[in-house]
Design a protein around this motif. Structure first.
Motif, PDB file in Angstrom:
ATOM      1  N   ILE A   5       0.856  -1.190   0.000  1.00 50.59           N
ATOM      2  CA  ILE A   5       0.000   0.000   0.000  1.00 50.59           C
ATOM      3  C   ILE A   5       0.890   1.236   0.000  1.00 50.59           C
ATOM      4  O   ILE A   5       1.813   1.348   0.816  1.00 50.59           O
ATOM      5  CB  ILE A   5      -0.916   0.039   1.243  1.00 50.59           C
ATOM      6  CG1 ILE A   5      -1.715  -1.259   1.379  1.00 50.59           C
ATOM      7  CG2 ILE A   5      -1.834   1.255   1.181  1.00 50.59           C
ATOM      8  CD1 ILE A   5      -2.728  -1.485   0.296  1.00 50.59           C
ATOM      9  N   LEU A  59      -4.764   6.250  -1.443  1.00 52.63           N
ATOM     10  CA  LEU A  59      -3.877   5.099  -1.343  1.00 52.63           C
ATOM     11  C   LEU A  59      -4.114   4.114  -2.478  1.00 52.63           C
ATOM     12  O   LEU A  59      -5.254   3.871  -2.884  1.00 52.63           O
ATOM     13  CB  LEU A  59      -4.097   4.381  -0.006  1.00 52.63           C
ATOM     14  CG  LEU A  59      -3.906   5.227   1.257  1.00 52.63           C
ATOM     15  CD1 LEU A  59      -4.379   4.466   2.484  1.00 52.63           C
ATOM     16  CD2 LEU A  59      -2.440   5.636   1.406  1.00 52.63           C
ATOM     17  N   ALA A  61      -3.205   0.108  -3.836  1.00 55.64           N
ATOM     18  CA  ALA A  61      -2.733  -1.231  -3.489  1.00 55.64           C
ATOM     19  C   ALA A  61      -2.112  -1.853  -4.735  1.00 55.64           C
ATOM     20  O   ALA A  61      -2.664  -1.755  -5.835  1.00 55.64           O
ATOM     21  CB  ALA A  61      -3.887  -2.096  -2.994  1.00 55.64           C
ATOM     22  N   ARG A  70      -7.783   0.670  -4.612  1.00 55.73           N
ATOM     23  CA  ARG A  70      -7.575   2.050  -4.177  1.00 55.73           C
ATOM     24  C   ARG A  70      -8.535   2.376  -3.032  1.00 55.73           C
ATOM     25  O   ARG A  70      -9.574   1.709  -2.860  1.00 55.73           O
ATOM     26  CB  ARG A  70      -7.810   3.031  -5.335  1.00 55.73           C
ATOM     27  CG  ARG A  70      -9.281   3.203  -5.671  1.00 55.73           C
ATOM     28  CD  ARG A  70      -9.547   4.177  -6.806  1.00 55.73           C
ATOM     29  NE  ARG A  70     -10.959   4.550  -6.847  1.00 55.73           N
ATOM     30  CZ  ARG A  70     -11.518   5.247  -7.829  1.00 55.73           C
ATOM     31  NH1 ARG A  70     -10.789   5.644  -8.872  1.00 55.73           N
ATOM     32  NH2 ARG A  70     -12.806   5.552  -7.780  1.00 55.73           N
ATOM     33  N   ILE A  71      -8.197   3.413  -2.274  1.00 58.62           N
ATOM     34  CA  ILE A  71      -9.083   3.901  -1.213  1.00 58.62           C
ATOM     35  C   ILE A  71      -8.635   5.301  -0.820  1.00 58.62           C
ATOM     36  O   ILE A  71      -7.461   5.660  -1.005  1.00 58.62           O
ATOM     37  CB  ILE A  71      -9.060   2.957   0.019  1.00 58.62           C
ATOM     38  CG1 ILE A  71     -10.291   3.162   0.902  1.00 58.62           C
ATOM     39  CG2 ILE A  71      -7.784   3.142   0.836  1.00 58.62           C
ATOM     40  CD1 ILE A  71     -10.460   2.075   1.963  1.00 58.62           C
ATOM     41  N   TRP A  95     -13.747   7.180   5.079  1.00 56.54           N
ATOM     42  CA  TRP A  95     -12.979   6.640   3.958  1.00 56.54           C
ATOM     43  C   TRP A  95     -13.935   6.448   2.779  1.00 56.54           C
ATOM     44  O   TRP A  95     -15.144   6.455   2.934  1.00 56.54           O
ATOM     45  CB  TRP A  95     -12.259   5.332   4.314  1.00 56.54           C
ATOM     46  CG  TRP A  95     -13.124   4.231   4.859  1.00 56.54           C
ATOM     47  CD1 TRP A  95     -13.315   3.911   6.177  1.00 56.54           C
ATOM     48  CD2 TRP A  95     -13.906   3.284   4.108  1.00 56.54           C
ATOM     49  NE1 TRP A  95     -14.180   2.844   6.297  1.00 56.54           N
ATOM     50  CE2 TRP A  95     -14.547   2.449   5.045  1.00 56.54           C
ATOM     51  CE3 TRP A  95     -14.129   3.082   2.756  1.00 56.54           C
ATOM     52  CZ2 TRP A  95     -15.399   1.404   4.663  1.00 56.54           C
ATOM     53  CZ3 TRP A  95     -14.981   2.056   2.360  1.00 56.54           C
ATOM     54  CH2 TRP A  95     -15.595   1.226   3.308  1.00 56.54           C
ATOM     55  N   PHE A  98     -13.478   3.564  -2.709  1.00 52.93           N
ATOM     56  CA  PHE A  98     -12.984   2.211  -2.514  1.00 52.93           C
ATOM     57  C   PHE A  98     -13.240   1.344  -3.740  1.00 52.93           C
ATOM     58  O   PHE A  98     -14.354   1.259  -4.231  1.00 52.93           O
ATOM     59  CB  PHE A  98     -13.678   1.604  -1.298  1.00 52.93           C
ATOM     60  CG  PHE A  98     -13.426   0.137  -1.086  1.00 52.93           C
ATOM     61  CD1 PHE A  98     -12.210  -0.297  -0.594  1.00 52.93           C
ATOM     62  CD2 PHE A  98     -14.401  -0.799  -1.387  1.00 52.93           C
ATOM     63  CE1 PHE A  98     -11.970  -1.652  -0.398  1.00 52.93           C
ATOM     64  CE2 PHE A  98     -14.178  -2.151  -1.194  1.00 52.93           C
ATOM     65  CZ  PHE A  98     -12.962  -2.582  -0.698  1.00 52.93           C
ATOM     66  N   ALA A 100     -11.539  -2.590  -5.292  1.00 53.04           N
ATOM     67  CA  ALA A 100     -10.562  -3.668  -5.085  1.00 53.04           C
ATOM     68  C   ALA A 100     -10.924  -4.861  -5.964  1.00 53.04           C
ATOM     69  O   ALA A 100     -12.112  -5.134  -6.184  1.00 53.04           O
ATOM     70  CB  ALA A 100     -10.524  -4.088  -3.618  1.00 53.04           C
ATOM     71  N   THR A 105      -6.900  -7.658  -1.197  1.00 55.37           N
ATOM     72  CA  THR A 105      -6.652  -6.241  -1.460  1.00 55.37           C
ATOM     73  C   THR A 105      -7.592  -5.373  -0.630  1.00 55.37           C
ATOM     74  O   THR A 105      -7.182  -4.368  -0.039  1.00 55.37           O
ATOM     75  CB  THR A 105      -6.849  -5.934  -2.958  1.00 55.37           C
ATOM     76  OG1 THR A 105      -5.876  -6.653  -3.720  1.00 55.37           O
ATOM     77  CG2 THR A 105      -6.714  -4.450  -3.229  1.00 55.37           C
ATOM     78  N   LEU A 109      -6.449  -2.521   2.113  1.00 58.10           N
ATOM     79  CA  LEU A 109      -6.799  -1.118   1.900  1.00 58.10           C
ATOM     80  C   LEU A 109      -7.579  -0.544   3.081  1.00 58.10           C
ATOM     81  O   LEU A 109      -7.299   0.568   3.547  1.00 58.10           O
ATOM     82  CB  LEU A 109      -7.627  -0.974   0.624  1.00 58.10           C
ATOM     83  CG  LEU A 109      -6.872  -1.043  -0.700  1.00 58.10           C
ATOM     84  CD1 LEU A 109      -7.839  -1.178  -1.861  1.00 58.10           C
ATOM     85  CD2 LEU A 109      -5.985   0.186  -0.896  1.00 58.10           C
TER      86      LEU A 109
END
Length: 382
Positions: A5, A59, A61, A70-71, A95, A98, A100, A105, A109
């Motif tokens: 990450i 972020l 992954a 992603r997140i 958050w 998102f 994945a 993953t 995340l």
């Protein structure tokens, strides 16, 4: 291979963050590619005034160097100032954004987002919000079998189990209602509308786009009053209002936004948008080199199947009154007529509507609309 990450730092990272859904939804016939320029603007602190009261990290992954998820993790100072009963308060971080490709993953995340929030003193994690309640809140948990309308999210069905497997429980559901607008409303609604038309105190008018700034300020004033006690409500700042107005102006049409006046005082409004997703789907997220021209041409006189009602409000002092319902039915009926005649629309979508908004749910059921999608917001103690 283990999941790595890392934060979005470089332009290449930002492009990978935005581009990931094209990889994950390549075989989903109901996914609509978002405009990449809009997505880049959303996560750019230099463009999006939301960052004036919020901080975020984005972020990625990777497994063996390949992006698999992603997140975002974000802290909104306006959310921290909200009452706890409205979904905010000290220690509540969010958050979102998102995506994945697998459970491993997803787990990595979500943990990374939680660690970022925890490291900044947050004690509750809530999501998904991409990025705020005014963007795309909630995870799609019902309605994967049809495409979303403009400004609504679409997610892989597996996400629900992955998020709940990470220890999250649902805190709020937000519903959208599907409506066949080619059919007249039930007789009781027609009688209510006719009664309002005979009432000299009531005036339902179109907005005047030549006075766009003034009209936008009027609508947002009603909205702030009407929604201020709602769960999740975060007031828009002046900079955000200006930013939203600039984005909305090309896609708002005078006969699709109505203001209800009682004895000359504006007390309610309803905003309807043509489903922009129908006009942009074939652009594959790109406005250049020819997407801009195509979209501008289509917006001159948009012909769409679906109209979406994203915003509707009645001032607080009239809420839960028979007059409020009458004004709502009148605005819905007038916009329904124009949507049929001028835009070739056959379907309406109302929402989202909070699961505890009994007044709006009653109106939706009275006009014989049905729930077609549910978005869920989750929460977890850190």
């Amino acid at each position: 291979m283990s999941i790595a990450i890392s934060p979005v730092v470089k332009a290449a990272d930002r492009a990978a963050f935005i581009d990931l859904p094209w990889q994950l939804y390549a075989h989903d016939p109901h996914w609509v590619p978002p405009l990449k320029s809009e997505m880049h603007g959303l996560i750019d602190p230099k463009k999006n005034p939301w960052f004036g009261h919020a901080d975020a990290v984005f972020l990625l992954a990777r497994r063996n160097g390949r992006v698999t998820g992603r997140i975002s993790a974000q802290i909104d100072r306006l959310v921290l100032a909200m009452p706890a009963e409205q979904g905010g308060g000290p220690g509540v971080g969010h958050w979102g954004m998102f995506e994945a490709e697998d459970a491993e993953t997803a787990t990595a995340l979500i943990k990374a987002a939680e660690d970022w929030l925890r490291g900044r003193g947050m004690t509750q994690a809530m999501g998904p919000f991409s990025l705020s309640v005014w963007d795309e809140p909630g995870l799609l948990v019902k309605g994967h079998d049809h495409s979303p309308t403009v400004m609504m999210g679409h997610h892989l069905p597996a996400y629900q189990a992955w998020i709940e497997g990470a220890g999250y429980t649902g805190v709020r559901d937000m519903q959208t209602y599907d409506l066949d607008i080619t059919q007249d409303f039930p007789p009781i609604v027609q009688r209510i509308v006719a009664s309002g038309e005979r009432n000299a105190r009531i005036n339902i008018r179109k907005v005047d786009k030549s006075r766009f700034d003034e009209e936008a300020a009027l609508l947002l004033g009603i909205l702030n009053n009407a929604w201020s006690d709602n769960w999740g409500f975060v007031p828009l700042t002046d900079a955000e209002i200006a930013y939203a107005g600039k984005k909305l102006k090309p896609i708002v049409f005078e006969d699709l936004i109505r203001v209800a006046e009682v004895e000359g005082e504006p007390v309610a409004f309803m905003m309807t948008l043509p489903d922009l997703n129908e006009l942009t789907r074939d652009l594959d997220g790109r406005l250049f080199p020819f997407g801009w021209a195509k979209l501008l041409w289509r917006l001159r006189k948009p012909q769409v199947r679906t109209m979406r009602v994203p915003l509707m409000g009645v001032v607080k002092r009239l809420q839960s009154t028979r007059l409020a319902s009458q004004l709502a039915f009148m605005m819905i009926e007038y916009i329904r007529r124009d949507a049929l005649v001028h835009y070739s629309a056959t379907r309406g979508e109302i929402g989202w509507v909070l699961d505890d908004n009994q007044g709006m749910k009653s109106i939706a059921e009275t006009i014989e609309s049905t729930v077609n999608r549910i978005y869920r917001v989750y929460q977890k103690t850190l």
